[in-house]
Write an enzyme that holds these catalytic residues in place. Structure first.
Site, PDB file in Angstrom:
ATOM      1  N   ASP A 204     -57.380 -10.229  63.279  1.00 53.01           N
ATOM      2  CA  ASP A 204     -55.981 -10.564  62.878  1.00 53.01           C
ATOM      3  C   ASP A 204     -55.456 -11.806  63.834  1.00 53.01           C
ATOM      4  O   ASP A 204     -54.559 -12.334  63.465  1.00 53.01           O
ATOM      5  CB  ASP A 204     -55.006  -9.423  62.762  1.00 53.01           C
TER       6      ASP A 204
ATOM      7  N   GLN B 128     -57.549 -12.551  54.055  1.00 51.56           N
ATOM      8  CA  GLN B 128     -55.968 -12.196  54.236  1.00 51.56           C
ATOM      9  C   GLN B 128     -55.214 -13.006  53.703  1.00 51.56           C
ATOM     10  O   GLN B 128     -55.594 -14.104  53.673  1.00 51.56           O
ATOM     11  CB  GLN B 128     -55.872 -12.129  55.927  1.00 51.56           C
TER      12      GLN B 128
ATOM     13  N   SER C 272     -48.801 -11.096  58.605  1.00 53.98           N
ATOM     14  CA  SER C 272     -49.834 -10.639  57.487  1.00 53.98           C
ATOM     15  C   SER C 272     -49.376  -9.734  56.567  1.00 53.98           C
ATOM     16  O   SER C 272     -48.566  -8.807  56.805  1.00 53.98           O
ATOM     17  CB  SER C 272     -50.603  -9.724  58.655  1.00 53.98           C
TER      18      SER C 272
END
Length: 286
Positions: A204, A278, A228
């Site tokens: 991430d 993502q 996110s």
């Protein structure tokens, strides 16, 4: 033992409260919300503790609410399937009585396959050429903002060595393709599941930067409110998260305040070990 290793091990070391119920804590930082990779990594650990003899091969997750770093996170595991070749777990992260995060993790028993191919790794400088000492030799480094210097010097669980340094100075990456070398700050125990959880934690970091790179901007831009929204990851081949891995990223689309990013993670010898996708919120502050 380095502080970085202690931090990462403690982050991923959950307390078991009951069957299928775990508790995780956040490190003491100045962050106002829990880092998304922390919740992914901890939820993966919870799922892994309910499966024997199989390793994760994929995960799909959604960030529902911002996490509060001041209180523990409860992880509730649902055992959805234990088949001949695959096991499936759903994990819900809970704070203040609300679900803040949900993940599905699929596990696969090891088997031989007929097909075996992969994309090639980009040709980029090795991490040894991207140390703070090497970067400091470049004229631009003398003008580097303090927050970028701290990016190299901070004692964090994950070491990051960006390849395209110029983007921190407004350079636009026309195709949005950026690369960063990553690894844990120190050695991890020889546990394949733990290395997967550590890489999920690291996955991430910086991913939404691929959206910003097309515009000569970064996630350090105080005008931005990056977050996110969802995250998917696939594990392909064995690796060690405490050895350098190249995280090659791009962003094929951005619209309506959201940006889609993708990442391929390679060992230095060119072996593709994982893929990531993502979507994130990339709105500007009003």
């Amino acid at each position: 033992m380095s502080k970085g290793l202690i931090d990462l091990i403690s982050i991923l070391d959950l307390e078991q409260l009951e069957v299928n119920l775990f508790r995780g804590n956040s490190p003491k930082t100045s962050w106002q919300r829990v880092f998304g990779g922390q919740v992914i990594g901890q939820a993966m650990v919870a799922a892994c503790r309910t499966v024997e003899g199989r390793l994760p091969h994929s995960l799909h997750c959604y960030f529902i609410l911002p996490g509060d770093p001041q209180i523990p996170i409860i992880y509730q595991v649902e055992r959805l399937r234990d088949g001949r070749s695959y096991s499936t777990r759903r994990v819900t992260a809970i704070q203040h009585g609300n679900a803040i995060f949900s993940i599905m993790v699929s596990f696969h028993a090891e088997e031989e396959g007929v097909f075996d191919h992969q994309d090639k790794m980009p040709d980029v400088p090795p991490p040894e050429k991207l140390t703070a000492e090497e970067v400091a030799k470049q004229p631009m480094f003398r003008e580097m903002p303090e927050f970028i210097r701290r990016y190299y010097e901070s004692d964090r669980p994950i070491e990051l060595r960006p390849v395209e340094i110029g983007r921190y100075f407004g350079q636009k990456i026309e195709d949005g393709r950026i690369n960063v070398w990553i690894k844990t700050a120190a050695k991890l125990p020889d546990d394949p599941a733990l290395h997967m959880c550590a890489l999920a934690y690291a996955s991430d970091f910086s991913l939404l930067d691929a959206v910003m790179a097309r515009y000569g901007r970064t996630l350090f831009d105080k005008r931005m409110m990056p977050a996110s929204l969802d995250h998917a990851m696939w594990f392909h081949r064995p690796f060690h998260a405490d050895e350098w891995l190249l995280y090659s990223q791009d962003s094929p689309s951005a619209q309506d305040g959201r940006g889609l990013t993708r990442g391929l993670i390679f060992k230095p010898d060119g072996t593709l070990v994982a893929s990531v996708a993502q979507e994130g919120s990339v709105r500007e502050r009003k």
